[in-house]
Each structure stands twice: as structure tokens, then as C-alpha cells.
Scaffold this active site. Sequence first.
Site, short mmCIF file in Angstrom:
data_model
loop_
_atom_site.label_atom_id
_atom_site.label_comp_id
_atom_site.label_asym_id
_atom_site.label_seq_id
_atom_site.Cartn_x
_atom_site.Cartn_y
_atom_site.Cartn_z
N HIS A 76 -3.31 7.64 1.75
CA HIS A 76 -3.66 6.30 1.28
C HIS A 76 -5.08 6.02 1.75
O HIS A 76 -5.43 6.26 2.91
CB HIS A 76 -2.67 5.29 1.87
CG HIS A 76 -3.10 3.87 1.69
ND1 HIS A 76 -3.57 3.38 0.49
CD2 HIS A 76 -3.14 2.84 2.57
CE1 HIS A 76 -3.88 2.11 0.64
NE2 HIS A 76 -3.63 1.76 1.88
N ASN A 132 -9.97 -0.13 -0.49
CA ASN A 132 -8.51 -0.02 -0.45
C ASN A 132 -7.95 -0.62 -1.75
O ASN A 132 -8.01 -1.83 -1.95
CB ASN A 132 -7.98 -0.77 0.77
CG ASN A 132 -6.48 -0.63 0.93
OD1 ASN A 132 -5.78 -0.20 0.00
ND2 ASN A 132 -5.98 -1.00 2.09
N CYS A 149 0.81 -1.23 0.00
CA CYS A 149 0.00 0.00 0.00
C CYS A 149 0.85 1.28 0.00
O CYS A 149 0.34 2.35 -0.32
CB CYS A 149 -0.96 0.01 1.18
SG CYS A 149 -2.14 -1.34 1.13
N1 ACO Z 1 -18.39 -8.18 8.96
C1 ACO Z 1 -18.93 -8.36 10.17
N2 ACO Z 1 -18.19 -8.60 11.27
C2 ACO Z 1 -16.86 -8.64 11.12
C3 ACO Z 1 -16.23 -8.46 9.86
C4 ACO Z 1 -17.06 -8.23 8.76
N3 ACO Z 1 -16.58 -8.02 7.53
N4 ACO Z 1 -14.91 -8.55 10.03
C5 ACO Z 1 -14.70 -8.78 11.34
N5 ACO Z 1 -15.87 -8.85 12.00
C6 ACO Z 1 -16.12 -9.07 13.40
C7 ACO Z 1 -14.97 -9.73 14.08
O1 ACO Z 1 -15.01 -11.13 13.91
C8 ACO Z 1 -15.21 -9.31 15.51
O2 ACO Z 1 -16.18 -10.16 16.08
P1 ACO Z 1 -16.01 -10.68 17.59
O3 ACO Z 1 -16.01 -9.45 18.41
O4 ACO Z 1 -17.21 -11.55 17.74
O5 ACO Z 1 -14.70 -11.41 17.61
C9 ACO Z 1 -15.83 -7.93 15.40
O6 ACO Z 1 -16.29 -7.82 14.04
C10 ACO Z 1 -14.85 -6.81 15.67
O7 ACO Z 1 -13.66 -7.07 14.95
P2 ACO Z 1 -12.45 -6.14 15.05
O8 ACO Z 1 -11.32 -6.73 14.30
O9 ACO Z 1 -12.25 -5.77 16.49
O10 ACO Z 1 -13.00 -4.87 14.30
P3 ACO Z 1 -12.28 -3.50 14.07
O11 ACO Z 1 -13.10 -2.41 14.61
O12 ACO Z 1 -10.84 -3.56 14.47
O13 ACO Z 1 -12.34 -3.37 12.48
C11 ACO Z 1 -10.93 -3.63 10.57
C12 ACO Z 1 -11.72 -4.32 11.66
C13 ACO Z 1 -11.91 -2.82 9.75
C14 ACO Z 1 -10.25 -4.65 9.71
C15 ACO Z 1 -9.91 -2.69 11.23
O14 ACO Z 1 -9.15 -3.37 12.19
C16 ACO Z 1 -8.99 -2.08 10.22
O15 ACO Z 1 -9.40 -1.29 9.39
N6 ACO Z 1 -7.69 -2.38 10.30
C17 ACO Z 1 -6.73 -1.87 9.35
C18 ACO Z 1 -6.73 -2.77 8.21
C19 ACO Z 1 -6.36 -2.14 6.93
O16 ACO Z 1 -6.73 -1.04 6.60
N7 ACO Z 1 -5.62 -2.89 6.16
C20 ACO Z 1 -5.29 -2.51 4.84
C21 ACO Z 1 -3.88 -2.71 4.54
S1 ACO Z 1 -2.84 -1.72 5.50
C22 ACO Z 1 -3.20 -0.23 5.09
O17 ACO Z 1 -3.61 -0.01 4.01
C23 ACO Z 1 -3.00 0.87 6.06
#
Ligand code: ACO
Length: 325
Positions: A252, A282, A114
Site C-alpha cells: 500500500h 496515498n 486503505c
Molecule cells: N507541513 C509542515 N509541518 C507539518 C505538517 C505539514 N504538512 N504536518 C504536520 N506538521 C508539523 C507538526 O505540526 C509538528 O510540528 P510541532 O513539532 O511543532 O508540533 C511537526 O510537523 C512534526 O509532526 P509529526 O506528526 O511528529 O510528524 P511525523 O514525522 O510523524 O510525520 C506524518 C507526520 C507524515 C503524518 C506521519 O506521522 C505519517 O505518515 N503517519 C502515517 C499516516 C498515514 O500514512 N496515514 C494514511 C492512512 S493509513 C495508511 O495508509 C497506512
Amino acid sequence: MRRSVMLSCGSYLPEKVLTNEEMAKIVDTSAEWIEQRTGIKKRHVAAPGQKTSDLATAAAMKALKAANLQGSDIDLIVLATTSPDNTFPATAVTVQDNIGMGGKGFAFDIQAVCSGFIYALATADNFIKAGQAKRALVIGAEHFTNLLDWTDRTTCVLFGDGAGAVILEASDDGKGTKEDRGILSTHLHSEGALRNLLYVDGGPSSTRTVGHVKMNGKEVFRHAVTRMSEAIVEAMQANKVTAEDVRWLVPHQANKRIIDATAEKLHLTPEKVVVTVQDHGNTSAASIPLALSTAVEDGRIQRGDLILMEAMGGGLTWGAALARW
Ligand code: ACO
């Protein structure tokens, strides 16, 4: 003092749109969950047979047209991608052929996930400053959806396909001050010990397969805000500018919450931030030039505006670039 002036930009998104509602029919998720946690409303998916080089070529042709140039006017292509057409040759050489550059100059790929566009921009800028290129096409292009595990709701809802391109040209017109147009500075970083936070579990020398994206979302989120903020501060300090001087933050486009948290930390008000993640998810290396093109085309970014670009991605890699458009 030689500068790389940004002449134009262009972008391309594949025709097929996959909305959050459609996503909810593929995996156990909901449109509301995706939008609340990421800001994403839809993503674009490349057509069968449509390759990364096709997306890149479409974006490059738009950037060429906007600058009133032809492929033969370019002598360097630096293409950032994490989803190349083939393991080799570089996707950049296919674009070189597609745009009619002929055997002139040289073209190669960069892999920084990214952060790829920032790495590619820094690389092209340095080739120009060193006098080894005069006019460069800097491209970020991804057929990222081919790297997704469509049964893993924690990753597949986040990404999409697309491409963006910028043309840089050597200029000796400026006085070497921050008032001159062009790239003022670039700042690159990586920390390999963090590579297991975000990676693809395949490759030619490991599994001999392409593999799928694996991610520790929470940790990536935490690092993203910290690292990108650090890179922004570094870029501002290097040029003795403040958040007030910055006209546009073009970050980004990974997650609206990451963008908001980073901007807030640095006192960059929301009106100054270009956000397009809602429309394409993304798109990894393509996301900054996609956002840049949107804001240039709709007239928000004007000639002379100070723009700050930043990214973080797998590796971990991160960086920033400050430029006067
Ligand atoms: N739909 C529904 N529920 C979901 C999904 C989904 N797509 N994905 C995860 N969940 C659930 C999880 O299983 C979890 O359930 P649980 O509490 O029963 O275990 C709950 O939602 C919360 O999950 P978290 O991981 O705590 O959710 P969070 O608020 O952290 O959001 C996310 C997850 C969106 C992936 C976040 O962590 C994020 O954006 N991280 C950065 C990832 C990113 O941007 N990566 C791209 C590459 S790096 C970059 O570009 C910067």
C-alpha cells in the site's frame, strides 16, 4: 485445485496534478517537508463532476483491454472504495453498467479504507474458489480528495485520487502448489478498538454529512509498520516461502518511510519493492493496483513472479496477499 489467476491489470489517474509546491500555497507546509516525511512529490485530483465510478471504469477498461476481454465476459465486480459516488447504490453497479456487463453476474462495494484492495481481492478469490464466479474485476477506486479538510496540513498533503483494477479468472489447471500461477493465499485482520486513530467525522447515521478525515499520524505510522509486517510474515509462513523467494513487494502506497521500515524489518531489499507513492500520494484502496499496474506496464513484474501485497487502513484493518503473477 481451483485458483484465481491474475489475468491483467489497469489503472487510471485524473489529469489534474497538484504538486507539493502548489500544496504549500494552500496550507502552511513546504514541498521539502512533505517529501522528506512522506516521499510524496505530487498527487492527482479528480475534475469537477468526475466521480469514483468514472475513475474505476477507466481503470477497468484498461484491465479488460490488456486481457483482450469485454465487460460481458465478467460475472463479478468487487469494488473497494471509501469515497463512493452515493451512499447507495454501490459504486460497483455503476461500473457494471458502464463496462457493458448488462444484468449478468453481480457487483458490490467493499469498505476497508486503505486495506480495501486486499479485502476485495480476498473476497473475489473466495467467490471464485467457491464456484460462484468465473471471472472477476477487482477494483480499488477513490475520489479521496473530497474527504479532505483542506485547512488541515496534517492530513490534506497525504492523499490523492485514482483507481486500479485487476481481472481474476478461475483456473483448474494447476497442481495446487505454490509454483502455480494465481492467488496463493490472502490474510485479513481488523481491530475495531483502534478505529479512532483514523476515521471520517461524518456519515449518514451519525451527522448526515460526508465528513472529513481525522488522523493520529504518529500512532497510525507505528501500527502500520507492525501490522503490515505481521501480515507479510503470516502470508510467507502460510506458503512456506522466505523473503528471498519473494520477487516483488507491492505495498500500500501511504508513505515511503512506512514502506521502507516494513521492507527493512522483513529483509526485503529495496530493489524488490515497488514504490509509486511519489507520483500519486496515498490513494487509499486504489494504491496497490496502481503500483501493480505501473510495475507490470514497465516490465518489472513478469509472468511467474511471486508478488506480495500488503496494506493497513482505518478500522484499523490490515492484510496481505501472496500471488504468482
Ligand atoms: N507541513 C509542515 N509541518 C507539518 C505538517 C505539514 N504538512 N504536518 C504536520 N506538521 C508539523 C507538526 O505540526 C509538528 O510540528 P510541532 O513539532 O511543532 O508540533 C511537526 O510537523 C512534526 O509532526 P509529526 O506528526 O511528529 O510528524 P511525523 O514525522 O510523524 O510525520 C506524518 C507526520 C507524515 C503524518 C506521519 O506521522 C505519517 O505518515 N503517519 C502515517 C499516516 C498515514 O500514512 N496515514 C494514511 C492512512 S493509513 C495508511 O495508509 C497506512
